[in-house]
Design a protein around this motif. Sequence first.
Motif, PDB file in Angstrom:
ATOM      1  N   HIS A  31      28.822  21.156 -60.736  1.00  0.00           N
ATOM      2  CA  HIS A  31      29.590  20.777 -61.874  1.00  0.00           C
ATOM      3  C   HIS A  31      29.555  20.103 -63.315  1.00  0.00           C
ATOM      4  O   HIS A  31      29.814  20.079 -64.320  1.00  0.00           O
ATOM      5  N   HIS A  82      33.576  26.967 -54.909  1.00  0.00           N
ATOM      6  CA  HIS A  82      33.519  27.014 -56.418  1.00  0.00           C
ATOM      7  C   HIS A  82      32.090  27.143 -57.057  1.00  0.00           C
ATOM      8  O   HIS A  82      31.169  27.155 -56.535  1.00  0.00           O
ATOM      9  N   GLU A 102      34.239  31.814 -54.452  1.00  0.00           N
ATOM     10  CA  GLU A 102      35.942  32.426 -54.468  1.00  0.00           C
ATOM     11  C   GLU A 102      36.252  32.598 -56.148  1.00  0.00           C
ATOM     12  O   GLU A 102      35.834  32.033 -56.932  1.00  0.00           O
ATOM     13  N   GLY A 131      36.793  32.906 -60.168  1.00  0.00           N
ATOM     14  CA  GLY A 131      37.596  31.903 -60.546  1.00  0.00           C
ATOM     15  C   GLY A 131      38.850  32.268 -61.469  1.00  0.00           C
ATOM     16  O   GLY A 131      39.338  31.894 -61.957  1.00  0.00           O
ATOM     17  N   LEU A 163      40.731  29.591 -59.307  1.00  0.00           N
ATOM     18  CA  LEU A 163      39.915  28.600 -58.705  1.00  0.00           C
ATOM     19  C   LEU A 163      39.493  28.246 -59.822  1.00  0.00           C
ATOM     20  O   LEU A 163      39.018  28.895 -60.396  1.00  0.00           O
ATOM     21  N   PHE A 164      39.158  26.405 -59.877  1.00  0.00           N
ATOM     22  CA  PHE A 164      38.246  25.964 -60.354  1.00  0.00           C
ATOM     23  C   PHE A 164      36.911  26.466 -60.427  1.00  0.00           C
ATOM     24  O   PHE A 164      37.227  27.105 -59.040  1.00  0.00           O
ATOM     25  N   PRO A 165      36.076  26.283 -61.366  1.00  0.00           N
ATOM     26  CA  PRO A 165      36.475  26.141 -62.459  1.00  0.00           C
ATOM     27  C   PRO A 165      36.466  27.628 -63.619  1.00  0.00           C
ATOM     28  O   PRO A 165      36.815  27.816 -64.466  1.00  0.00           O
ATOM     29  N   GLY A 166      37.037  28.315 -62.507  1.00  0.00           N
ATOM     30  CA  GLY A 166      37.254  29.783 -63.359  1.00  0.00           C
ATOM     31  C   GLY A 166      36.459  30.565 -63.639  1.00  0.00           C
ATOM     32  O   GLY A 166      36.824  32.431 -63.874  1.00  0.00           O
TER      33      GLY A 166
END
Lengths: 214, 395
Positions: B133, B171, B193, B195, B198-201
């Motif tokens: 990230h 992520h 998953e 976004g 869930l982060f970061p979108g």
Amino acid sequence: MVVEQIMKRNVYTIDITTTIQQAIDLMDNNRIRHLPVTNEKNELIGIVSDRDIRDARPSIFDTDKHEEYFLNPVSKIMISDVITAHPLDFVEDVSSIFYEHHIGCLPIEEDNKLVGIITETDLLHTLVQLMGAHQPSSQIEVQVENVAGMLAEIATIIKKRNINITSVLVYPTNGLEHKVLVFRLQTMDPRGVISDIEKDGYKIVWPHLPGMTP
Amino acid sequence: MKNAAFIFSQEQQTYKFSNDHPFNQKRLDLTFDLLNKCNGIREEDILTPRMATDEELYLIHDKDYVDAIKRAGKGELKSSIANTFGIGTDDTPIFENMHEAAALLVGGTLTAVDLVMKEKYLHACNLSGGLHHGFKGRASGFCIYNDSSIAIEYIRKKYQARVLYVDTDAHHGDGVQWAFYDQDDVCTLSIHETGRFLFPGTGNINERGSGKGYGFSVNLPMDAFTEDDSWLDAYKTSLREVAEFFKPDVIITQNGADSHYYDPLTHLCSTIDIYREIPMLAHEIAHEFCNGKWIAVGGGGYDIWRVVPRAWAMLWMEMSDNRVATGPLPKEWVEKWQKHAPVDLPKTWEDIPPIYPEIPRKKEIAEKNALTVEKALSHIRNEMYKRKNHSQTST
């Protein structure tokens, strides 16, 4: 938010003598779908869209025929009754103009001069920004009663955790008793704030899928 | 040439935000101990990481940002300024000597890169890396310096090789994706998953790269509650097709272990099985396309007791051709760590089903994921179809 904050100021324009072929080239080269037609005083006198051009084209079954069609000036096909907006119009109002008139772009005029343009794409991009989906964040949805002060209550809980809010939306629900507040939060670990919100008696709608209660 | 190198030192655990922060490098210790106790690793496989130099950090990060991290680690950065660099937040708090700790993780990945690219080892693994990230000038989601982005840029500059980056963290691998979004000699594939919540979108199907890099970012957002079969189907299909399309010289895999049902931060429903299969295919692809060149890094993984040690030990054992991870876990390992663990440790390498209640919409979720795979790979399939026709007409 007002129109001048999102409009494009660098507008590709043509005049009434421009040929249809030139208009096609300008659109293709710049990947645009609308060309305002202006006079020497930069006043708007019409607009040509890719759809107007499609109507003027021979059928795809007639390729190589009627090439002279493309030499016609755009004045023959342009729409002269143009819907426009002002730089200080609200984006929200302008959105409903697009919706009501089924149009794809809106030239912006100030003092009768063309100063900008906004398109469906610009509006959609603004919407994406409003929803906060362009910054790293997690989303949570909280169901609250439809009474005053709920947003402030939840925001206070989030503030205590020192988490920055990227965006907030208020969604209607099927009934009148509730609303859903949607937050995008700048954190990878929303567990703490979720449990704080639940501890105060609010219902977290996510994680939830129809037919599932995880 | 030797087979596989394991980059490890106790100092890697200095990357520590606080005692109750979910990102906890104690998992490196748990993994290492598990490998030792099951005879999964030999003394000669273990190599010490070096520190990354400032110039290496500047391959991706702004000098201002690196300076700010250095000052923050010495307690000399004002909190108002810290926030503009994404540090001093709950996610990425400031800690003592954070620059040195973060640069060591980057150095570990670069150590792995040099071993593989200089053909001293076929494969190398730095489980302390995978901080996907991290951005150019901003920390995000527990990540300060982005070791994978730096490693990729380092490979491009120093070895002129084409890198396929495969990210199986739950992520989205946003930092690495945006760093190479407009490049055509780096291909990023991220399976994560969705976004939506869930982060970061980010990590939507339509993020495919821009300019000449169009087509070289591939994203497979999986629905929440996705289970093993559907997940593995997406992984296997996409990795094989992307490798055939891109023809990499080297593969970097990011092995976040947070898609497991037990992971507290995410909502996928995998079991430990996928962590046996992920490195297996990566290994195969590395041999098929890259003469074996494969660098593996760690990543997320927040159930550090039940999931990460088994998952990462299996990754190493696959890499070192020592596939003995079946049946009971070493008793001594379970006994040693059970007294520290807040949960019951697993007794076997496998999960004993069922570990979660039945997912009522399993079929629809699998169906939706299969459509996602189709859409995400459509441009690659078109391109491969064109190439095939072209080679047929020209022969």
